[in-house]
Enzyme design. Sequence first.
Site, PDB file in Angstrom:
ATOM      1  N   HIS A 250       0.817  -1.222   0.000  1.00 57.98           N
ATOM      2  CA  HIS A 250       0.000   0.000   0.000  1.00 57.98           C
ATOM      3  C   HIS A 250       0.853   1.276   0.000  1.00 57.98           C
ATOM      4  CE1 HIS A 250      -2.874   3.058   0.918  1.00 57.98           C
ATOM      5  NE2 HIS A 250      -2.330   3.267   2.101  1.00 57.98           N
TER       6      HIS A 250
ATOM      7  N   HIS B 151       3.803   6.798   5.556  1.00 61.51           N
ATOM      8  CA  HIS B 151       2.615   7.505   6.046  1.00 61.51           C
ATOM      9  C   HIS B 151       1.785   6.740   7.076  1.00 61.51           C
ATOM     10  CE1 HIS B 151       0.272   5.402   2.826  1.00 61.51           C
ATOM     11  NE2 HIS B 151      -0.766   5.645   3.590  1.00 61.51           N
ATOM     12  N   ASP B 152       1.931   5.420   7.146  1.00 58.42           N
ATOM     13  CA  ASP B 152       1.131   4.662   8.119  1.00 58.42           C
ATOM     14  C   ASP B 152       1.951   4.096   9.279  1.00 58.42           C
ATOM     15  OD1 ASP B 152      -1.495   4.969   7.165  1.00 58.42           O
ATOM     16  OD2 ASP B 152      -1.264   3.356   5.691  1.00 58.42           O
TER      17      ASP B 152
ATOM     18  N   GLU C 138       0.699   5.589  12.706  1.00 57.10           N
ATOM     19  CA  GLU C 138      -0.687   5.211  12.978  1.00 57.10           C
ATOM     20  C   GLU C 138      -0.851   3.705  13.210  1.00 57.10           C
ATOM     21  OE1 GLU C 138      -3.578   7.083  10.332  1.00 57.10           O
ATOM     22  OE2 GLU C 138      -4.705   5.206  10.324  1.00 57.10           O
ATOM     23  N   ASP C 139      -0.152   2.901  12.447  1.00 57.06           N
ATOM     24  CA  ASP C 139      -0.435   1.456  12.444  1.00 57.06           C
ATOM     25  C   ASP C 139       0.638   0.550  13.036  1.00 57.06           C
ATOM     26  OD1 ASP C 139      -2.936   1.708  11.323  1.00 57.06           O
ATOM     27  OD2 ASP C 139      -2.232   1.552   9.270  1.00 57.06           O
TER      28      ASP C 139
ATOM     29  N   ASP D  23      -3.171   8.668  -1.423  1.00 61.91           N
ATOM     30  CA  ASP D  23      -3.667   7.617  -0.519  1.00 61.91           C
ATOM     31  C   ASP D  23      -5.134   7.295  -0.832  1.00 61.91           C
ATOM     32  OD1 ASP D  23      -3.497   5.894   1.730  1.00 61.91           O
ATOM     33  OD2 ASP D  23      -4.244   7.467   3.070  1.00 61.91           O
TER      34      ASP D  23
HETATM   35 ZN    ZN Z   1      -2.695   4.826   3.511  1.00 60.80          ZN
END
Ligand code: ZN
Length: 188
Positions: free
Chosen positions: A39, A65-66, A69-70, A126
């Site tokens: 992704h 980018h994640d 967050e993840d 995204d």
């Molecule tokens: Zn994303």
Amino acid sequence: MERFTEEDVSLILEALEFSASRHRNQRRKDAGQTPYINHPISVAMVLWRTGGVRDCRTIAAALLHDVIEDTDTRPEEIEELFGAEVLSVVLELSDDKRLPREDRKRLQIERARLASGPAKLVKIADKICNVIDITHSPPRGWSIERQTDYLDWTEKVVEGLKGCNASLEARYDEVLREGRDALKNRGE
Ligand code: ZN
């Protein structure tokens, strides 16, 4: 033709390696359980190929980018390895997972307009990738209605990103239209 310095290429490869290692145990929610790292790579590719984005910090931020967050990545790690500029873009792209889903979705709509230039670019790329994923290989268990709602929500977020990059905006409009057609056909 643009020339990239050794530092530019290093930044991108290091961001890719870091992101791949942090996301190594994660899978996307599609039936094929695609490795998660595909992704962020797709988001970076959309920026590069469709958006013509040649700023390597923006590409690095897309790859990363994640991770906040993840994964359990701390902001200080990003700052130390990739610098304060990349960190600030990644932070702009990170939802606060402590908030309920509905609040996070509303905040994305409200904050889109206020995002920095690089964050807007990554955000629209995204959403392009997410609309393609949702309509071509939807997460297991997502009804047509849920997929439709998701598409409607991305449209509201992208509304606030208008003016950042004409090619990306045109591509978003195109995938949204295709996605809606596909969902309509599947729903019939
Ligand atoms: Zn994303």
